[in-house]
Design a protein around this motif. Sequence first.
Motif, PDB file in Angstrom:
ATOM      1  N   UNK A  70       0.844  -1.208   0.000  1.00 55.82           N
ATOM      2  CA  UNK A  70       0.000   0.000   0.000  1.00 55.82           C
ATOM      3  C   UNK A  70       0.872   1.248   0.000  1.00 55.82           C
ATOM      4  N   UNK A  71       0.738   2.009  -1.039  1.00 57.60           N
ATOM      5  CA  UNK A  71       1.463   3.281  -1.021  1.00 57.60           C
ATOM      6  C   UNK A  71       0.754   4.298  -1.904  1.00 57.60           C
ATOM      7  N   UNK A  72       0.334   5.364  -1.260  1.00 54.96           N
ATOM      8  CA  UNK A  72      -0.237   6.463  -2.021  1.00 54.96           C
ATOM      9  C   UNK A  72       0.916   7.372  -2.424  1.00 54.96           C
ATOM     10  N   UNK A  73       1.038   7.609  -3.718  1.00 50.77           N
ATOM     11  CA  UNK A  73       2.153   8.437  -4.212  1.00 50.77           C
ATOM     12  C   UNK A  73       1.655   9.844  -4.526  1.00 50.77           C
ATOM     13  N   UNK A  74       2.614  10.760  -4.543  1.00 50.77           N
ATOM     14  CA  UNK A  74       2.272  12.121  -4.972  1.00 50.77           C
ATOM     15  C   UNK A  74       2.019  12.119  -6.470  1.00 50.77           C
ATOM     16  N   UNK A  75       0.996  12.826  -6.897  1.00 51.66           N
ATOM     17  CA  UNK A  75       0.732  12.953  -8.327  1.00 51.66           C
ATOM     18  C   UNK A  75       1.564  14.117  -8.869  1.00 51.66           C
ATOM     19  N   UNK A  76       2.375  13.836  -9.866  1.00 52.53           N
ATOM     20  CA  UNK A  76       3.227  14.874 -10.442  1.00 52.53           C
ATOM     21  C   UNK A  76       2.372  15.890 -11.190  1.00 52.53           C
ATOM     22  N   UNK A  77       2.804  17.122 -11.101  1.00 52.26           N
ATOM     23  CA  UNK A  77       2.093  18.210 -11.756  1.00 52.26           C
ATOM     24  C   UNK A  77       2.992  18.777 -12.853  1.00 52.26           C
ATOM     25  N   UNK A  78       2.396  19.036 -14.024  1.00 51.50           N
ATOM     26  CA  UNK A  78       3.144  19.701 -15.066  1.00 51.50           C
ATOM     27  C   UNK A  78       3.635  21.036 -14.519  1.00 51.50           C
ATOM     28  N   UNK A  79       4.863  21.518 -14.761  1.00 49.44           N
ATOM     29  CA  UNK A  79       5.840  21.100 -15.774  1.00 49.44           C
ATOM     30  C   UNK A  79       6.842  20.027 -15.356  1.00 49.44           C
ATOM     31  N   UNK A  80       6.483  19.098 -14.530  1.00 49.78           N
ATOM     32  CA  UNK A  80       7.415  18.014 -14.242  1.00 49.78           C
ATOM     33  C   UNK A  80       7.776  17.309 -15.557  1.00 49.78           C
ATOM     34  N   UNK A  81       9.090  17.227 -15.870  1.00 47.71           N
ATOM     35  CA  UNK A  81       9.481  16.688 -17.186  1.00 47.71           C
ATOM     36  C   UNK A  81       9.099  15.221 -17.395  1.00 47.71           C
ATOM     37  N   UNK A  82       8.914  14.482 -16.309  1.00 48.20           N
ATOM     38  CA  UNK A  82       8.559  13.060 -16.463  1.00 48.20           C
ATOM     39  C   UNK A  82       7.226  12.881 -17.177  1.00 48.20           C
TER      40      UNK A  82
END
Lengths: 167, 179
Positions: free
Chosen positions: A1-13
Motif C-alpha cells: 500500500x502506497x499512495x504516491x504524490x501525483x506529479x504536476x506539469x511542468x514536471x518533465x517526467x
Amino acid sequence: MAVKDVLIYPDPLLKEVCEPIKVFDESAGQLLQDLVDTMVDAGHSVGVAAPQIGDLRRAVVVDVSTSKLGKKQKNHGLICMVNPEILEREGNTVVREGCMSVPEYTGNVSRAERIVVQFINREGQHQVIRSEDFEAIAIQHELDHLDGKLFLDRVSSLKTDLFRRKK
Amino acid sequence: MHHFALTIIGRDRPGIVSQVTEILFRLGCNIADSSCSILGGQFSMILIISHPEYENRESFGDAFTPLEKGNLSVFLRTLMPGGEKRAELAGELCMISVYGADKPGIVYRVSKELGNRQINITDLNTKLVGDESRPVYVMMIEAMLPEGIEVEEVEVWMEALKKEMGVDISVRSIMAVEL
C-alpha cells in the motif's frame, strides 16, 4: 500500500515516452497497487498512469465505476493494465477533460467512442476488452500519458469556438 | 505586484496581437489570463497583466499611444489587490444553448433566471447568424450550478421561458471529467 504524490506539469517526467514492462514481476505488481492506491486516495479520480507518479513504465489503472457519470454506464470496474495498446477505435466524441497533473484547466478533446484494448492484467495474463463511453475516454486519456501526451496536446476547440461557422 | 485589466478593441486585421504583446513585452509586463476574439468586425482583447513596479495608469506613460494611432481603443484598469485571483467556484458546470428568431431581451431574460438564483455565469457567447431577412440569435452560456441545484431544475425554468419567448433552449451538464 502506497499512495504516491501525483506529479504536476511542468514536471518533465510527464512528457516522457514510457518503456514497456518486459517481465511481469513483483515490482510490476507493486506499481499497479501504488497506482490503485493513488487513484483511490485522489477521491474523484477515475484513472492514474504510471508517469503521473513518476514511474516511466507502461502501466495504468482505470475505474469509472464509482464516478457519477461512469456508474450509469457499462464498465469493467477496476482495470489494471500493463503494456496496454488500443487495437481498434470507432466513433468520435468531444469531451471536456481535466487532469490531475494539469490543475485548473479543462479543454475540449476529441476521442473515440468505442475502443478495443489489449493489455496484460494484474494476474499477468493477456486480456482484450471492448470498452465504450466514459470508460473508453478514460482509457484513452491514461494511455496518452504513457506516450508523454497531455490532454492539452489534443484540445480540439476553444470553448468559444462551439458555434463559430466552419468555412 | 499590481495587476491591471487591459482591454483593446479595433477593426480586425492581422498583427494586432503581436503589436500589443510587443509593447507589453518591452515594458516588462506579464500576461496572466487573457481572452481575444473577433466580435462583429472588431478584434477585442481582454488581458489581465501585471508589472513588478508599475502601480497605476500613469506608470505606463504613453506606451499605448502607437495602438491608439492605429485606431485601436485602449482601456486600462488598475485592479484592487487580490482582484486577479479567481474565487473558488464549486458545483456542476452546465451548458445552456438558447437560439431562435432574434428579438429583444433574450440575453436579459435567460441571465435573469440564473442571476436571481445566484447561479454564476462563467462564460457567455452570443452570435447573430442567418441572413438579414431571417436573423437567428444564438447564445451559449456556461454556468456553475451551486450545490443543491440540478440540471433538471434549470430545465424546468427554461421550459417556461422557452414558451414565453418562442425560442429553443436546451440545458446539459458539461462532462468536465477529471482523469
